[in-house]
Write a protein that holds these residues in place. Structure first.
Motif, PDB file in Angstrom:
ATOM      1  N   GLY A 208       0.720  -0.986   0.026  1.00  0.00           N
ATOM      2  CA  GLY A 208      -0.059  -0.024  -0.016  1.00  0.00           C
ATOM      3  C   GLY A 208       0.855   1.217  -0.306  1.00  0.00           C
ATOM      4  O   GLY A 208       1.961   1.190   0.581  1.00  0.00           O
ATOM      5  N   SER A 209       0.211   2.251  -0.630  1.00  0.00           N
ATOM      6  CA  SER A 209       0.994   3.603  -0.641  1.00  0.00           C
ATOM      7  C   SER A 209       0.362   4.839   0.420  1.00  0.00           C
ATOM      8  O   SER A 209       0.721   5.944   0.286  1.00  0.00           O
ATOM      9  CB  SER A 209       0.839   3.896  -2.180  1.00  0.00           C
ATOM     10  OG  SER A 209       1.712   3.116  -2.963  1.00  0.00           O
ATOM     11  N   SER A 210      -0.794   4.422   0.977  1.00  0.00           N
ATOM     12  CA  SER A 210      -1.265   5.414   1.941  1.00  0.00           C
ATOM     13  C   SER A 210      -1.977   4.808   3.154  1.00  0.00           C
ATOM     14  O   SER A 210      -1.912   3.506   3.248  1.00  0.00           O
ATOM     15  CB  SER A 210      -2.383   5.929   1.075  1.00  0.00           C
ATOM     16  OG  SER A 210      -3.608   5.258   0.834  1.00  0.00           O
ATOM     17  N   GLY A 211      -2.671   5.362   3.826  1.00  0.00           N
ATOM     18  CA  GLY A 211      -3.621   4.967   5.025  1.00  0.00           C
ATOM     19  C   GLY A 211      -4.554   4.408   4.630  1.00  0.00           C
ATOM     20  O   GLY A 211      -5.577   4.191   5.695  1.00  0.00           O
ATOM     21  N   PHE A 225       2.193  -6.248   5.866  1.00  0.00           N
ATOM     22  CA  PHE A 225       2.187  -5.067   4.967  1.00  0.00           C
ATOM     23  C   PHE A 225       3.234  -4.208   4.490  1.00  0.00           C
ATOM     24  O   PHE A 225       4.492  -4.103   5.366  1.00  0.00           O
ATOM     25  CB  PHE A 225       1.214  -4.012   5.781  1.00  0.00           C
ATOM     26  CG  PHE A 225       1.039  -2.753   5.150  1.00  0.00           C
ATOM     27  CD1 PHE A 225       0.103  -2.980   4.269  1.00  0.00           C
ATOM     28  CD2 PHE A 225       1.421  -1.513   5.543  1.00  0.00           C
ATOM     29  CE1 PHE A 225      -0.464  -1.507   3.454  1.00  0.00           C
ATOM     30  CE2 PHE A 225       0.999  -0.181   4.842  1.00  0.00           C
ATOM     31  CZ  PHE A 225       0.271  -0.335   3.818  1.00  0.00           C
ATOM     32  N   ALA A 226       3.426  -4.220   3.170  1.00  0.00           N
ATOM     33  CA  ALA A 226       4.595  -3.366   2.541  1.00  0.00           C
ATOM     34  C   ALA A 226       4.158  -2.060   2.303  1.00  0.00           C
ATOM     35  O   ALA A 226       3.327  -1.883   1.460  1.00  0.00           O
ATOM     36  CB  ALA A 226       5.100  -4.233   1.414  1.00  0.00           C
ATOM     37  N   ALA A 227       4.865  -1.049   3.088  1.00  0.00           N
ATOM     38  CA  ALA A 227       4.565   0.329   2.783  1.00  0.00           C
ATOM     39  C   ALA A 227       5.561   1.062   1.870  1.00  0.00           C
ATOM     40  O   ALA A 227       6.751   0.793   1.759  1.00  0.00           O
ATOM     41  CB  ALA A 227       4.575   1.194   3.862  1.00  0.00           C
ATOM     42  N   ASN A 228       5.130   1.973   1.172  1.00  0.00           N
ATOM     43  CA  ASN A 228       5.900   2.307  -0.178  1.00  0.00           C
ATOM     44  C   ASN A 228       6.534   3.892   0.115  1.00  0.00           C
ATOM     45  O   ASN A 228       5.791   4.956  -0.039  1.00  0.00           O
ATOM     46  CB  ASN A 228       4.964   2.419  -1.314  1.00  0.00           C
ATOM     47  CG  ASN A 228       5.317   2.871  -2.852  1.00  0.00           C
ATOM     48  OD1 ASN A 228       6.421   3.385  -2.638  1.00  0.00           O
ATOM     49  ND2 ASN A 228       4.470   2.236  -3.620  1.00  0.00           N
ATOM     50  N   TYR A 229       7.603   3.758   0.440  1.00  0.00           N
ATOM     51  CA  TYR A 229       8.522   5.048   0.607  1.00  0.00           C
ATOM     52  C   TYR A 229       8.929   5.552  -0.688  1.00  0.00           C
ATOM     53  O   TYR A 229       9.268   6.564  -0.948  1.00  0.00           O
ATOM     54  CB  TYR A 229       9.596   4.869   1.787  1.00  0.00           C
ATOM     55  CG  TYR A 229      10.364   6.175   1.799  1.00  0.00           C
ATOM     56  CD1 TYR A 229       9.468   7.458   2.640  1.00  0.00           C
ATOM     57  CD2 TYR A 229      11.619   6.371   1.754  1.00  0.00           C
ATOM     58  CE1 TYR A 229      10.359   8.406   2.724  1.00  0.00           C
ATOM     59  CE2 TYR A 229      12.329   7.652   1.910  1.00  0.00           C
ATOM     60  CZ  TYR A 229      11.860   8.456   2.493  1.00  0.00           C
ATOM     61  OH  TYR A 229      12.252   9.717   2.913  1.00  0.00           O
ATOM     62  N   HIS A 230       9.545   4.718  -1.656  1.00  0.00           N
ATOM     63  CA  HIS A 230       9.978   4.881  -2.714  1.00  0.00           C
ATOM     64  C   HIS A 230       9.177   5.460  -3.893  1.00  0.00           C
ATOM     65  O   HIS A 230       9.669   6.095  -4.873  1.00  0.00           O
ATOM     66  CB  HIS A 230      11.161   3.679  -3.125  1.00  0.00           C
ATOM     67  CG  HIS A 230      10.166   2.772  -4.293  1.00  0.00           C
ATOM     68  ND1 HIS A 230       9.371   1.604  -3.720  1.00  0.00           N
ATOM     69  CD2 HIS A 230       9.942   2.422  -5.582  1.00  0.00           C
ATOM     70  CE1 HIS A 230       8.724   1.229  -4.712  1.00  0.00           C
ATOM     71  NE2 HIS A 230       9.074   1.614  -5.842  1.00  0.00           N
ATOM     72  N   VAL A 231       7.990   5.227  -3.770  1.00  0.00           N
ATOM     73  CA  VAL A 231       7.136   5.868  -4.879  1.00  0.00           C
ATOM     74  C   VAL A 231       6.162   6.811  -4.141  1.00  0.00           C
ATOM     75  O   VAL A 231       5.789   8.016  -4.863  1.00  0.00           O
ATOM     76  CB  VAL A 231       6.101   4.825  -5.434  1.00  0.00           C
ATOM     77  CG1 VAL A 231       5.177   5.437  -6.364  1.00  0.00           C
ATOM     78  CG2 VAL A 231       7.069   3.926  -6.347  1.00  0.00           C
ATOM     79  N   SER A 232       5.722   6.735  -3.017  1.00  0.00           N
ATOM     80  CA  SER A 232       4.806   7.415  -2.276  1.00  0.00           C
ATOM     81  C   SER A 232       5.419   7.839  -0.772  1.00  0.00           C
ATOM     82  O   SER A 232       4.754   7.598   0.036  1.00  0.00           O
ATOM     83  CB  SER A 232       3.361   7.146  -2.247  1.00  0.00           C
ATOM     84  OG  SER A 232       2.554   7.875  -1.683  1.00  0.00           O
ATOM     85  N   PRO A 233       6.497   8.688  -1.025  1.00  0.00           N
ATOM     86  CA  PRO A 233       7.304   8.941   0.261  1.00  0.00           C
ATOM     87  C   PRO A 233       6.449   9.674   1.309  1.00  0.00           C
ATOM     88  O   PRO A 233       6.513   9.614   2.500  1.00  0.00           O
ATOM     89  CB  PRO A 233       8.510   9.669  -0.112  1.00  0.00           C
ATOM     90  CG  PRO A 233       8.317  10.186  -1.195  1.00  0.00           C
ATOM     91  CD  PRO A 233       7.129   9.248  -2.032  1.00  0.00           C
ATOM     92  N   SER A 234       5.347  10.768   0.830  1.00  0.00           N
ATOM     93  CA  SER A 234       4.922  11.641   1.527  1.00  0.00           C
ATOM     94  C   SER A 234       3.779  10.910   2.602  1.00  0.00           C
ATOM     95  O   SER A 234       3.396  11.283   3.586  1.00  0.00           O
ATOM     96  CB  SER A 234       4.059  12.684   0.777  1.00  0.00           C
ATOM     97  OG  SER A 234       3.123  12.041   0.145  1.00  0.00           O
ATOM     98  N   VAL A 258       5.697  -5.102   9.122  1.00  0.00           N
ATOM     99  CA  VAL A 258       5.951  -3.989   8.144  1.00  0.00           C
ATOM    100  C   VAL A 258       7.118  -4.136   7.525  1.00  0.00           C
ATOM    101  O   VAL A 258       8.398  -4.374   8.027  1.00  0.00           O
ATOM    102  CB  VAL A 258       5.712  -2.611   8.659  1.00  0.00           C
ATOM    103  CG1 VAL A 258       6.180  -1.642   7.918  1.00  0.00           C
ATOM    104  CG2 VAL A 258       4.371  -2.557   9.517  1.00  0.00           C
ATOM    105  N   LEU A 259       7.057  -4.016   6.173  1.00  0.00           N
ATOM    106  CA  LEU A 259       8.121  -3.902   5.200  1.00  0.00           C
ATOM    107  C   LEU A 259       7.996  -2.546   4.676  1.00  0.00           C
ATOM    108  O   LEU A 259       7.021  -2.371   4.176  1.00  0.00           O
ATOM    109  CB  LEU A 259       8.126  -5.060   4.460  1.00  0.00           C
ATOM    110  CG  LEU A 259       9.322  -5.065   3.128  1.00  0.00           C
ATOM    111  CD1 LEU A 259       9.565  -6.357   2.561  1.00  0.00           C
ATOM    112  CD2 LEU A 259       8.773  -4.145   1.909  1.00  0.00           C
ATOM    113  N   VAL A 260       9.204  -1.767   4.473  1.00  0.00           N
ATOM    114  CA  VAL A 260       9.312  -0.446   4.015  1.00  0.00           C
ATOM    115  C   VAL A 260      10.230  -0.400   2.733  1.00  0.00           C
ATOM    116  O   VAL A 260      11.373  -0.957   2.891  1.00  0.00           O
ATOM    117  CB  VAL A 260       9.631   0.509   5.093  1.00  0.00           C
ATOM    118  CG1 VAL A 260       9.544   2.100   4.088  1.00  0.00           C
ATOM    119  CG2 VAL A 260       8.440   0.776   5.916  1.00  0.00           C
TER     120      VAL A 260
END
Length: 372
Positions: A208-211, A225-234, A258-260
């Motif tokens: 996912g790229s957001s909450g 859950f894998a969170a996306n800092y490289h495409v949607s860092p904000s 969590v994986l980031v």
């Protein structure tokens, strides 16, 4: 120790071919296993002249056959374009030949495309640039203009059968879980058993790229859950916080996991790393302008581009959050990312014009990270 893993898009460099990019992916996967990386994930992207990973299940099978220990998976299957049954059959087939090594990462990308066409993105207050305990959270990029691109609608139409409607993401995830467990039933009580697929030892992930819904679904079903800092860092902090808030223990996990992700380029010195990373901005610009990812530019091609202020605005958040530098410096930045997000694992994606430089970047990072 926090595991490092790799996300590979099978990038096609300028002057290269898709065939060579796919061979490079298999080569990098074998090297990643030697370097000690934990997972090797393949992305799903379509209509991109600069990316060859359009069929993750096929590529995962090839990579799994070329390796022996490293976990291999999808980062992520776009559920908006496939049925849960097709996904379970594909990954069940791979697991049957490589049992216990396959990750099934699921994403809403295809669904979000369909939703945006039905109901355009509503205006929202953008997140402002800030630094949290040493981690840059950049100003949020708006995808509204990209959604209005004629190509956006064209691609959506080509990825689905005419008249097809994508079910709710949560329902699709539940169907996949039920197919894997052998508990799926039709509304009138008929059972269906997927072979191969039922009982497969797949590790199921949500990306996912957001909450939003992806984080919610992952948490409520007790999935990693894998969170996306490289495409949607904000949005990375919002995403991991929403996941943890929604988390309920399951047979899969007793507590959140969590994986980031992070975009990384490593070289022996800063100047070389910056040169290797120099094509990144031009490449991101091609994606965000609606063209689709161009073949990855060489440093010379990147240097020849005349940047406008609009160009810079398109890519600022991605350039500012790319970690490019020496092994130690990049490892330090990854440690900050891990600590601020509370990540249990980190997922590294690296693109350079030269394949050997990409392999060496991953090797140097693995050495620096294991020495911490």
């Amino acid at each position: 120790m926090t595991h490092l893993s790799i996300l590979d898009l099978s990038p096609i460099p300028s002057g290269g071919t898709a065939a060579q990019a796919l061979r490079d992916t298999v080569d990098l996967a074998k090297k990643a296993e030697e370097f000690g990386y934990h997972r090797y994930w393949l992305a799903e992207h379509h209509f991109t002249p600069g990316v060859a990973s359009s069929s993750p299940a096929v590529l995962i099978a090839l990579v799994a056959a070329a390796t022996s220990r490293i976990r291999v998976g999808s980062g992520a299957v776009q559920l908006g374009h496939q049925t849960p049954l097709a996904v379970v059959e594909q990954f069940g087939t791979i697991d049957a030949l490589h049992p216990g090594r396959i990750d099934l990462g699921l994403g809403r990308s295809g669904q979000r495309r369909a939703e945006a066409l039905r109901e355009p993105l509503a205006p929202r207050e953008p997140k402002t640039r800030r630094v949290v305990d040493g981690l840059l959270i950049p100003e949020e990029f708006s995808f509204a203009a990209l959604v209005r691109s004629p190509r956006f609608a064209l691609y959506a139409s080509l990825l689905q059968q005419p008249g097809a409607e994508t079910p709710d993401f949560a329902d699709q995830v539940d169907d996949i879980i039920a197919f894997l467990n052998g508990t799926w039933r039709s509304p009138d009580g008929l059972d269906v058993h997927v072979v191969p697929g039922e009982g497969a030892a797949l590790q199921l992930w949500i990306l996912g790229s957001s909450g939003g819904q992806s984080a919610q679904v992952a948490g409520e079903r007790g999935l990693p859950f894998a969170a996306n800092y490289h495409v949607s860092p904000s949005n990375v902090l919002e995403a991991v916080e929403a996941y943890r808030a929604a988390f309920k223990p399951s047979a899969t996990l007793a507590e959140p996991h969590v994986l980031v992700s992070a975009d990384v380029v490593v070289a022996q010195d800063d100047a070389t790393a910056r040169e290797l990373a120099s094509g990144y901005g031009l490449w991101v610009r091609s994606i965000r302008s609606g063209e689709g990812a161009i073949p990855y530019p060489s440093p010379a091609e990147a240097a020849a581009h005349e940047w406008t202020e609009e160009d810079r605005r398109l890519v600022a958040d991605r350039l500012d959050t790319q970690f490019a530098g020496t092994p130690g410096a990049v490892a330090d930045k990854l440690a900050v990312l891990r600590d601020v997000t509370g990540a249990d694992e980190l997922l590294i994606t690296t693109i350079t014009h030269d394949h050997a430089a990409r392999v060496r970047s991953h090797e140097l990072l693995a050495e620096a990270w294991s020495a911490r």
